[in-house]
Every structure is written in C-alpha cells, then in structure tokens.
Design a protein around this motif. Structure first.
Motif, PDB file in Angstrom:
ATOM      1  N   ILE A  28      -2.793  -7.306  -1.958  1.00 27.17           N
ATOM      2  CA  ILE A  28      -1.983  -8.760  -2.741  1.00 27.17           C
ATOM      3  C   ILE A  28      -3.721  -8.862  -2.699  1.00 27.17           C
ATOM      4  O   ILE A  28      -4.402  -9.676  -4.562  1.00 27.17           O
ATOM      5  CB  ILE A  28      -1.332  -9.981  -2.210  1.00 27.17           C
ATOM      6  N   LYS A  29      -4.794  -9.209  -1.373  1.00 26.49           N
ATOM      7  CA  LYS A  29      -5.956  -9.678  -1.955  1.00 26.49           C
ATOM      8  C   LYS A  29      -7.263  -8.802  -2.729  1.00 26.49           C
ATOM      9  O   LYS A  29      -8.052  -8.791  -3.572  1.00 26.49           O
ATOM     10  CB  LYS A  29      -6.773  -9.769  -0.470  1.00 26.49           C
ATOM     11  N   LEU A  30      -6.489  -6.910  -2.824  1.00 28.54           N
ATOM     12  CA  LEU A  30      -7.163  -6.245  -3.659  1.00 28.54           C
ATOM     13  C   LEU A  30      -7.313  -6.833  -4.973  1.00 28.54           C
ATOM     14  O   LEU A  30      -7.622  -6.181  -6.247  1.00 28.54           O
ATOM     15  CB  LEU A  30      -7.027  -5.112  -2.944  1.00 28.54           C
ATOM     16  N   ALA A  31      -5.095  -7.257  -5.703  1.00 29.63           N
ATOM     17  CA  ALA A  31      -5.251  -7.285  -6.462  1.00 29.63           C
ATOM     18  C   ALA A  31      -6.213  -8.072  -7.597  1.00 29.63           C
ATOM     19  O   ALA A  31      -6.200  -8.542  -8.479  1.00 29.63           O
ATOM     20  CB  ALA A  31      -3.621  -7.579  -6.895  1.00 29.63           C
ATOM     21  N   GLN A  32      -6.308  -9.518  -6.652  1.00 23.87           N
ATOM     22  CA  GLN A  32      -7.168 -10.207  -6.782  1.00 23.87           C
ATOM     23  C   GLN A  32      -8.365 -10.598  -7.204  1.00 23.87           C
ATOM     24  O   GLN A  32      -8.763 -10.944  -7.644  1.00 23.87           O
ATOM     25  CB  GLN A  32      -6.565 -11.925  -5.555  1.00 23.87           C
ATOM     26  N   ARG A  33      -8.785  -9.087  -6.167  1.00 18.37           N
ATOM     27  CA  ARG A  33     -10.218  -9.329  -6.644  1.00 18.37           C
ATOM     28  C   ARG A  33     -10.520  -8.915  -7.554  1.00 18.37           C
ATOM     29  O   ARG A  33     -11.725  -8.803  -8.091  1.00 18.37           O
ATOM     30  CB  ARG A  33     -11.015  -8.323  -5.213  1.00 18.37           C
ATOM     31  N   THR A  34      -9.369  -7.517  -7.738  1.00 22.34           N
ATOM     32  CA  THR A  34      -9.735  -7.185  -9.231  1.00 22.34           C
ATOM     33  C   THR A  34      -9.809  -7.978 -10.301  1.00 22.34           C
ATOM     34  O   THR A  34     -10.589  -8.253 -11.434  1.00 22.34           O
ATOM     35  CB  THR A  34      -8.415  -5.946  -9.420  1.00 22.34           C
ATOM     36  N   GLY A  35      -8.412  -8.952 -10.330  1.00 25.19           N
ATOM     37  CA  GLY A  35      -8.576  -9.778 -11.493  1.00 25.19           C
ATOM     38  C   GLY A  35      -9.884 -10.710 -11.610  1.00 25.19           C
ATOM     39  O   GLY A  35     -10.021 -11.127 -13.310  1.00 25.19           O
ATOM     40  N   GLN A  36      -9.940 -10.870 -10.838  1.00 24.79           N
ATOM     41  CA  GLN A  36     -11.073 -11.897 -10.889  1.00 24.79           C
ATOM     42  C   GLN A  36     -12.449 -11.714 -11.779  1.00 24.79           C
ATOM     43  O   GLN A  36     -13.211 -11.834 -12.088  1.00 24.79           O
ATOM     44  CB  GLN A  36     -11.699 -12.214  -9.557  1.00 24.79           C
ATOM     45  N   SER A  37     -12.373 -10.025 -11.852  1.00 19.93           N
ATOM     46  CA  SER A  37     -13.930  -9.702 -11.764  1.00 19.93           C
ATOM     47  C   SER A  37     -13.132  -9.772 -13.768  1.00 19.93           C
ATOM     48  O   SER A  37     -14.461  -8.976 -14.393  1.00 19.93           O
ATOM     49  CB  SER A  37     -13.752  -8.272 -11.576  1.00 19.93           C
TER      50      SER A  37
END
Length: 402
Positions: free
Chosen positions: A349-358
């Motif tokens: 979930i944290k990986l997806a969040q970081r990718t989405g923020q970019s």
C-alpha cells in the motif's frame, strides 16, 4: 469454534471469489459464490496487470495458461517524461528464473475465465444476490440474507466484495472507510495500423497535466489508461454522465503538450471510456469476527499505481486456504492469516501511495525535479533487486503454516 466445518459462503464473484472457491474445494470444502450484480460483468473495466506473484497462485490451480494464453507478455515498463525523453525502465515482474512473466489482460476477460472455470469445476455461482445482513447462529453457523430476501447458510462466510464491502461493515461497523486519493482513472481500447507495437513493455508517460499508460499488441489493438488529478471527490456515478466525445476532448486538452502517440490513441478510441475515482483502504484492524473473514480489497485496498491489487487478493486467497487446512481451530486460522498477510500488504500500500504522489506534480520546477530524481532512481532500480520482494512471493502448497 473449535473445529472448521465445510460449507462456505463466498460474497463476490470478481477475481478473488472464484479463485478462493477453487482453492477451498481443493482442501475438501464446499464453497458457493453469491454475486450482487444481476449478470456477469465480462465487458466492464479496462485492463489489468496480472503480475508474476499472482500468476504463481493461479498456477497452483492449473489456471496460469488459461489466463496468459494469447495475452500481452509484459516483463518491463518504460517511463517517459512530457517532452518525450525516456527516463528509464523498471522490471514488471520477477527476474529471469525467479517467476513467471507478468501479463496484461482485459479485466472483464479475466473475470470470465475465472468464473467459467470455477463453474466448470462444479462450483455454484448465484447472481443478483446483494448482501443485506448476516446472522451468526449457534453451532458455528452463518445465515446470510440478501436484498431479494432469499437466504443462504453455511459454516464460514468470506467477504470478497471489494473496497465498498458490506461484509466489512457487518464485521466491524466502526471500520475505516475507503479514502479518496484525489485522482480519477479512465481507460479504454483502440485499434491502429500506424502506431508500432510496444513489444514486451508497457509505456508510461508522466504528462504535464496527467499520467498516461499504453501498450500496442502486434495486431494493432491498443490498451490504454489515464490518471488525472481531480481534487474534489466526484459523486458516485457522476463521471459516467459525461458524454464519450466530451470526455475525449477533455483528455486531448490535458495531453495537448505531451508526446506522440497519446493524442492519436485517444482519437482512435471508439469503445466506451471507463472512468472511476480511485480509493485506497489501509489494512482495517479487524479482518474477521467469529466465522466471518475478509479477502482482498474488502480488507485492504491499494490504489492502482502499484499494479498489485489483484495479485494481493490472490495471495490472500491462497494463504487463507492454507491456514484453514493446517490450523483446525477457526479463530486461530483467521488470526494467523491476518498476521501473516498484514506486513506485506501494508508495504505494498505504501509503495502504491508513493507512486501515486509522483503523478500529481504539476509545477514546472516540480516536474523538472521529479524527472531528474526519477531518472537517477530508475537506474538504481534497474541494477538492483530492491523491488524483487514485490514479485517473488511464492505460493508453496507443501509448506506447513505455523
């Protein structure tokens, strides 16, 4: 709840539900699937990344070839900026010798394959059964009532009913609600004889105003998706009120300064363009209560930026089945299942969040900085195994669950 009995009610016939049913049947249980939709959704949605780790679970059921046959093999993702400069490549799946090659498949097609195979193996699927209430009676029995006032009983009820899960709200009325990510996703399918095939790579473009991804199959069929920053959460269903041609014009405006072939792909799209707000749901505190338990997005939903939502649900289904097989006390089986899954799911979930923020950066300075940081980080990823943990999960049927 000292012993596990065999009759299982599965709520939801998306992707996890049929796979879970086939896994449970393998250990001698009797699953029945109840789906809220009145008819199968074989033509709904865009396309899906079926990653190596998810394919490993399907292989346990001899389903991998059914899913991958004729589909787009996609071991790599190529990333570009809004000026058409290639920033780098990243692996989309296990490295050679460590797992299967990830594939891209239409979501509706994946639904159809899995449902039909479950039914071919004798698993009953009932449509038009929207869950209304659950009652846990004595003698470890579950009574489910549906909105058409029909009922079904079993020993276990498993919620595979997605991010807006009714099962979750019954297990824990205080459970956190899905959180809108500030982004909507849309996508569709096109056909072109002029855009060259993309070989074995998904093409991803960080546009100036929106993020675009596409692949072109050898026959000229194009799968594409778009992530658009959208600060205010839209009302449910309101995005579908926008006419097809109007939506295309909006997308063309968003990508007017972005490189070829984005505009041509959008113009070539004659099929309906699916569009929906994206949500995430970090792991809820309670995945189970009594003989009720959650799987997949009902327990933890990540935004689509990781390409791992389906694979995480399939890993859930596999591990839950193994816990039920190896641990004879139901409460202990469910507790072990949640404990063993939580760490990996939260990390994803944290990986997806970081990718989405970019994908939400829009200022010129921010775009410049993101491109330079990304170019460096992609080189690091290309020469390391820092993300191998995403894809190398192995579903080992013979390993005893502690």
């Amino acid at each position: 709840m000292t012993s596990i009995r065999k009759d299982v009610l599965i709520i939801g016939c998306g992707i996890a539900g049929p796979v879970l049913a086939m896994l449970l049947e393998r250990i001698g249980m009797r699953p029945v699937i109840y789906e809220a939709q009145s008819t199968p959704m074989d033509y709904a949605g865009s396309f899906q990344n079926m990653a190596s780790n998810g394919l490993n679970v399907l292989d346990m059921l001899d389903l991998k070839d059914l899913v991958t046959d004729g589909e787009f093999l996609c071991p790599r993702m190529t990333i570009w900026n809004s000026s058409g400069k290639q920033l780098g490549e990243v692996r989309n799946g296990a490295s050679e010798g460590q797992g299967f090659v990830s594939v891209m498949i239409k979501r509706g097609q994946l639904h159809k394959i899995l449902r039909e195979e479950a039914m071919r193996r004798g698993i009953c699927v009932h449509f038009g059964k929207k869950l209304k209430a659950i009652e846990v009676t004595g003698q470890q029995e579950v009574l489910a009532t549906f909105e058409d006032n029909s009922q079904a009983s079993g020993n276990i009820l498993i919620g595979c009913d997605g991010i807006h899960s009714q099962t979750r709200q019954i297990i824990d009325p205080a459970a956190p609600r899905p959180v809108y990510t500030g982004m909507i996703c849309c996508g569709g399918f096109a056909q072109s004889s002029t855009i060259p095939p993309t070989s074995d790579s998904l093409q991803l473009v960080y546009g100036k105003q929106a993020f675009f991804g596409h692949l072109v199959k050898p026959d000229g069929q194009i799968y594409w998706f778009n992530n658009i920053p959208w600060p205010d959460e839209p009302l449910r269903g309101s995005l579908n009120n926008v006419a097809h041609e109007e939506w295309k014009r909006m997308l063309l405006d968003l990508h007017q300064d972005d490189p070829y072939p984005i505009a041509e792909i959008i113009r070539s799209t004659e099929s309906d363009i699916g569009r929906y707000p994206t949500y995430e749901l970090p792991c809820v505190p309670k995945w189970h209560a009594g003989p009720l338990v959650l799987v997949g997005d009902a327990a933890h939903a990540m935004s689509p930026h990781s390409g791992q939502g389906v694979s995480m649900a399939l890993e859930d289904a596999f591990l839950l089945t193994r816990c039920l097989q190896d641990i004879p006390v139901l409460e202990e089986a469910f507790t072990t299942y949640q404990r063993l899954r939580s760490t990996r799911v939260n990390k994803m979930i944290k990986l997806a969040q970081r990718t989405g923020q970019s994908k939400t950066i829009s200022s010129p300075i921010g775009l410049w900085l993101r491109d330079h940081v990304m170019q460096f980080s992609l080189k690091v990823f290309a020469n390391s195994n820092s993300r191998s943990w995403v894809y190398t999960y192995r579903a080992d049927w013979h390993q005893q669950i502690a």
